[in-house]
Design a protein around this motif. Structure first.
Motif, short mmCIF file in Angstrom:
data_model
loop_
_atom_site.label_atom_id
_atom_site.label_comp_id
_atom_site.label_asym_id
_atom_site.label_seq_id
_atom_site.Cartn_x
_atom_site.Cartn_y
_atom_site.Cartn_z
N GLY A 1 0.67 -34.07 -30.49
CA GLY A 1 1.77 -33.15 -30.18
C GLY A 1 1.86 -32.88 -28.68
O GLY A 1 2.95 -32.88 -28.11
N ALA A 2 0.72 -32.63 -28.04
CA ALA A 2 0.71 -32.35 -26.60
C ALA A 2 1.18 -33.57 -25.81
O ALA A 2 1.96 -33.42 -24.85
N VAL A 3 0.73 -34.74 -26.20
CA VAL A 3 1.15 -35.97 -25.51
C VAL A 3 2.65 -36.21 -25.70
O VAL A 3 3.35 -36.62 -24.76
N THR A 4 3.16 -35.92 -26.89
CA THR A 4 4.59 -36.08 -27.15
C THR A 4 5.41 -35.22 -26.21
O THR A 4 6.38 -35.70 -25.60
N ILE A 5 5.05 -33.96 -26.09
CA ILE A 5 5.78 -33.06 -25.18
C ILE A 5 5.60 -33.51 -23.73
O ILE A 5 6.56 -33.49 -22.95
N ALA A 6 4.40 -33.90 -23.36
CA ALA A 6 4.16 -34.34 -21.98
C ALA A 6 5.01 -35.56 -21.63
O ALA A 6 5.62 -35.62 -20.55
N ILE A 7 5.08 -36.51 -22.54
CA ILE A 7 5.91 -37.71 -22.30
C ILE A 7 7.38 -37.32 -22.22
O ILE A 7 8.11 -37.80 -21.34
N TRP A 8 7.83 -36.44 -23.13
CA TRP A 8 9.22 -36.00 -23.13
C TRP A 8 9.61 -35.40 -21.78
O TRP A 8 10.62 -35.76 -21.18
N PHE A 9 8.79 -34.47 -21.29
CA PHE A 9 9.13 -33.83 -20.02
C PHE A 9 8.92 -34.76 -18.83
O PHE A 9 9.63 -34.66 -17.83
N PHE A 10 7.97 -35.67 -18.92
CA PHE A 10 7.80 -36.63 -17.84
C PHE A 10 9.03 -37.52 -17.71
O PHE A 10 9.52 -37.75 -16.60
N ASP B 1 11.79 -35.45 -16.24
CA ASP B 1 11.53 -35.21 -14.81
C ASP B 1 11.77 -36.46 -13.98
O ASP B 1 12.29 -36.37 -12.86
N VAL B 2 11.40 -37.62 -14.50
CA VAL B 2 11.63 -38.87 -13.76
C VAL B 2 13.13 -39.14 -13.62
O VAL B 2 13.59 -39.52 -12.55
N PHE B 3 13.88 -38.92 -14.70
CA PHE B 3 15.34 -39.11 -14.61
C PHE B 3 15.98 -38.13 -13.63
O PHE B 3 16.99 -38.44 -13.01
N ALA B 4 15.40 -36.95 -13.49
CA ALA B 4 15.91 -35.96 -12.54
C ALA B 4 15.33 -36.19 -11.14
O ALA B 4 15.59 -35.41 -10.23
N ARG B 5 14.52 -37.23 -10.99
CA ARG B 5 13.88 -37.60 -9.73
C ARG B 5 12.93 -36.51 -9.21
O ARG B 5 12.84 -36.27 -8.00
N ARG B 6 12.26 -35.86 -10.18
CA ARG B 6 11.26 -34.83 -9.85
C ARG B 6 10.05 -35.00 -10.75
O ARG B 6 9.78 -34.15 -11.59
N PRO B 7 9.28 -36.09 -10.62
CA PRO B 7 8.13 -36.29 -11.51
C PRO B 7 7.16 -35.11 -11.45
O PRO B 7 6.90 -34.57 -10.37
N PHE B 8 6.68 -34.72 -12.60
CA PHE B 8 5.70 -33.63 -12.78
C PHE B 8 6.25 -32.25 -12.42
O PHE B 8 5.50 -31.30 -12.27
#
Length: 175
Positions: A34-43, A46-53
Motif C-alpha cells: 500500500g505504501a509503495v502504491t501511494i509513493a509511486i502514484w505521487f512520484f 510529481d514527475v509529470f508536474a516537473r517537481r520530483p519528490f
C-alpha cells in the motif's frame, strides 16, 4: 543426573506460532504494498508536474517542521532527508494498518459473521481519513490536489485488498 538437551514444543503450539507469524508477515507485506502504491502514484504525478519528490517533501515538512507556513512549504527546496524521513514514517504507518487488517481478516476467516463489520469498518476508516485530512490539513491539501490524495488512498486500498483477496481465498462475508 540427566540433562535435558532440548525443549520440545507440542505441534499445536508450533502451528499456533506459525499462524501468528503468518498474520504479521502478511500484514507487513500488505502495508508495504500500500505504501509503495501511494509513493509511486505521487512520484508519477510529481514527475509529470516537473517537481520530483515534491509531495513527500511537502508532507514531511508539514509533519516535522512545525511553524512552517503554506507559502514557505511550496517554496521549500526538495530535501532528500525530509523525503526519506517522511517515506519511512509513511511506510511504518501502512505496515501498522496492514497488520490490523491482516489480524481482522484472520478473525473473519474463523467467523464469517465478522466479515461485513470489518468491511464496514474499513469503509468508515477511509472516509474518516479523508474527512480528517480535509478538516485538519486543509492548507496542505491546497498545496497538493486533494483528488490526487483521495485517488492515491483508493489505489493503496485496492492494492492491499487485492493482495488480501489472493491470500484469503476461503474468506466469506455474511451480513
Amino acid at each position: 543426573m540427566a540433562v535435558q538437551s532440548g525443549i520440545t514444543r507440542s505441534p499445536a503450539r508450533v502451528s499456533q506460532h506459525s499462524a501468528v507469524s503468518r498474520v504479521y508477515v502478511e500484514g507487513i507485506s500488505a502495508g508495504i504494498l500500500g505504501a509503495v502504491t501511494i509513493a509511486i502514484w505521487f512520484f508519477v504525478l510529481d514527475v509529470f508536474a516537473r517537481r520530483p519528490f515534491y509531495t513527500p517533501n511537502i508532507l514531511g515538512s508539514a509533519l516535522f517542521r512545525r511553524g512552517v507556513g503554506l507559502d514557505e512549504l511550496q517554496t521549500l527546496p526538495i530535501s532528500l532527508e525530509m523525503v526519506l524521513i517522511y517515506t519511512w514514517v509513511h511506510g511504518l504507518a501502512f505496515c501498522a494498518i496492514g497488520g490490523v487488517a491482516s489480524k481482522l481478516l484472520s478473525l473473519a476467516e474463523r467467523n464469517a459473521n465478522f466479515g461485513f463489520g470489518i468491511l464496514l469498518f474499513f469503509v468508515i476508516f477511509e472516509f474518516g481519513f479523508v474527512a480528517a485530512a480535509l478538516v485538519f490539513a486543509e492548507p496542505i491539501l491546497h498545496a497538493l490536489a486533494w483528488p490526487a490524495v483521495l485517488v492515491g488512498n483508493l489505489l493503496a486500498a485496492a492494492a492491499m485488498g487485492l493482495y488480501f483477496s489472493r491470500r484469503h481465498l476461503n474468506l466469506s462475508i455474511r451480513p
